[in-house]
Design a protein around this motif. Structure first.
Motif, PDB file in Angstrom:
ATOM      1  N   ILE A  91       0.774  -1.336   0.043  1.00 35.43           N
ATOM      2  CA  ILE A  91       0.038   0.074  -0.069  1.00 35.43           C
ATOM      3  C   ILE A  91       0.857   1.281  -0.030  1.00 35.43           C
ATOM      4  O   ILE A  91       0.545   2.118  -0.909  1.00 35.43           O
ATOM      5  CB  ILE A  91      -1.030   0.185   1.214  1.00 35.43           C
ATOM      6  CG1 ILE A  91      -2.136  -0.909   1.168  1.00 35.43           C
ATOM      7  CG2 ILE A  91      -1.631   1.457   1.526  1.00 35.43           C
ATOM      8  CD1 ILE A  91      -2.759  -1.434   2.194  1.00 35.43           C
ATOM      9  N   TYR A 124      -9.017   0.739  -4.447  1.00 35.78           N
ATOM     10  CA  TYR A 124      -8.675   1.958  -4.607  1.00 35.78           C
ATOM     11  C   TYR A 124      -7.754   2.286  -5.696  1.00 35.78           C
ATOM     12  O   TYR A 124      -7.684   3.578  -6.387  1.00 35.78           O
ATOM     13  CB  TYR A 124      -8.250   2.724  -3.221  1.00 35.78           C
ATOM     14  CG  TYR A 124      -7.727   3.956  -3.002  1.00 35.78           C
ATOM     15  CD1 TYR A 124      -8.674   5.177  -3.082  1.00 35.78           C
ATOM     16  CD2 TYR A 124      -6.155   4.166  -3.123  1.00 35.78           C
ATOM     17  CE1 TYR A 124      -7.958   6.552  -3.203  1.00 35.78           C
ATOM     18  CE2 TYR A 124      -5.959   5.586  -2.963  1.00 35.78           C
ATOM     19  CZ  TYR A 124      -6.536   6.564  -3.095  1.00 35.78           C
ATOM     20  OH  TYR A 124      -6.030   7.841  -3.070  1.00 35.78           O
ATOM     21  N   PHE A 125      -6.763   1.636  -5.556  1.00 37.65           N
ATOM     22  CA  PHE A 125      -5.661   1.787  -6.430  1.00 37.65           C
ATOM     23  C   PHE A 125      -5.811   1.501  -7.872  1.00 37.65           C
ATOM     24  O   PHE A 125      -5.241   2.253  -8.961  1.00 37.65           O
ATOM     25  CB  PHE A 125      -4.348   1.239  -6.192  1.00 37.65           C
ATOM     26  CG  PHE A 125      -3.504   1.606  -4.845  1.00 37.65           C
ATOM     27  CD1 PHE A 125      -3.218   2.925  -4.769  1.00 37.65           C
ATOM     28  CD2 PHE A 125      -3.281   0.753  -3.854  1.00 37.65           C
ATOM     29  CE1 PHE A 125      -2.791   3.498  -3.470  1.00 37.65           C
ATOM     30  CE2 PHE A 125      -2.525   1.350  -2.677  1.00 37.65           C
ATOM     31  CZ  PHE A 125      -2.220   2.713  -2.552  1.00 37.65           C
ATOM     32  N   ALA A 177       1.069   3.874  -2.949  1.00 39.62           N
ATOM     33  CA  ALA A 177       0.974   5.312  -2.890  1.00 39.62           C
ATOM     34  C   ALA A 177       2.209   6.160  -3.271  1.00 39.62           C
ATOM     35  O   ALA A 177       1.750   7.285  -3.963  1.00 39.62           O
ATOM     36  CB  ALA A 177       0.544   5.455  -1.373  1.00 39.62           C
ATOM     37  N   PHE A 224      -7.741  -1.328  -0.535  1.00 36.82           N
ATOM     38  CA  PHE A 224      -6.846  -0.633  -1.275  1.00 36.82           C
ATOM     39  C   PHE A 224      -6.557  -1.241  -2.801  1.00 36.82           C
ATOM     40  O   PHE A 224      -6.074  -0.372  -3.675  1.00 36.82           O
ATOM     41  CB  PHE A 224      -5.458  -0.699  -0.363  1.00 36.82           C
ATOM     42  CG  PHE A 224      -5.556   0.451   0.693  1.00 36.82           C
ATOM     43  CD1 PHE A 224      -5.247   1.621   0.436  1.00 36.82           C
ATOM     44  CD2 PHE A 224      -5.927  -0.112   2.015  1.00 36.82           C
ATOM     45  CE1 PHE A 224      -5.143   2.394   1.553  1.00 36.82           C
ATOM     46  CE2 PHE A 224      -5.902   0.811   3.036  1.00 36.82           C
ATOM     47  CZ  PHE A 224      -5.678   1.972   2.859  1.00 36.82           C
TER      48      PHE A 224
END
Length: 251
Positions: free
Chosen positions: A59, A220-221, A63, A217
């Protein structure tokens, strides 16, 4: 090869940390932190902690990588600057903006502009050839950049699946222990019964934490990469259209 070796080293370090936390903190004799109940989850807790730490590692890496891929400044301002420069016929200024911005989008647009300059300087190149060569350069650069944006996303999804399975395995083992305690003749073994139930619930919780982190995540990504890819496509199309129009005007 180097990347795989680095990943293996990271996993081994995280495994060592997970084992230390399990035996040195959760299983400490004095139990200063009141975490002995986690220790009762059994050795599979070490694997669950490893998976959760790998989740966090990927993660953080994604990011940072996606933030770097956007470049130094705001993408909207960068695109406006490039478009204005190209509308004025100033390709060199657009290239300078790409070099200053960096990031995936700037790399792709720069590849197209550089190919445009090389092809457009040839007297025998017609408008269609200039447009095709520019688009081809952009497509090649896009194919090189997109895998960097999607790197390790599959790992997050895989970890989520593995964490669920490991948690289920720990739950099953804990329930087996609990039913064995109930199977004793006479009064059931209350200690073994409580240990079995604790083991089942702790592994369930650990598996859910790892799975939730990975799934949330990952989605999300993926959405972030999809939006970024769409912006790249729109920007590339705009650049090719402007360059084609300028080529048509000059000829």
């Amino acid at each position: 090869m180097k990347r795989n070796l680095f990943l293996l080293i990271v996993i081994l370090i995280e495994l060592a940390v997970a084992a230390y936390i399990y035996f040195g903190i959760f299983g400490a004799p004095n139990d200063r932190y009141g975490l002995e109940f986690i220790y009762k989850g059994g050795p599979l807790v070490i694997l669950l902690m490893l998976l959760i730490m790998m989740d966090i590692t990927f993660i953080v890496e994604r990011a940072l990588s996606l933030n770097k891929a956007q470049g130094r400044g705001a993408l909207v301002n960068f695109l406006h600057k490039v478009q204005r420069s190209l509308m004025d016929g100033d390709v060199d200024t657009a290239l300078t903006a790409c070099n200053e911005q960096r990031g995936s989008m700037a790399n792709i647009i720069r590849a197209g502009l550089e190919r445009y300059q090389r092809v457009n300087q040839k007297p025998e190149s017609d408008m269609d050839k200039v447009a095709k060569e520019t688009q081809r350069a952009i497509d090649v650069a896009t194919k090189l950049e997109i895998p960097l944006l999607e790197k390790n996303l599959l790992a997050l999804a895989t970890i989520a699946s593995i964490a669920t399975m490991v948690g289920l395995l720990g739950t099953t083992i804990g329930m087996i222990r609990a039913f064995r305690a109930l199977a004793h003749a006479g009064a059931p073994d209350a200690v073994q019964l409580s240990i079995g139930i604790s083991e089942a619930l702790i592994n369930t919780a650990g598996g859910l934490v790892g799975a939730i982190l990975g799934i949330v995540f990952y989605n999300y990504f993926v959405n972030k990469v999809d939006r970024f890819t769409y912006m790249i496509d729109e920007a590339s199309y705009s650049v090719v259209e402007i360059l084609t129009g300028k080529t048509r005007e000059s000829r």
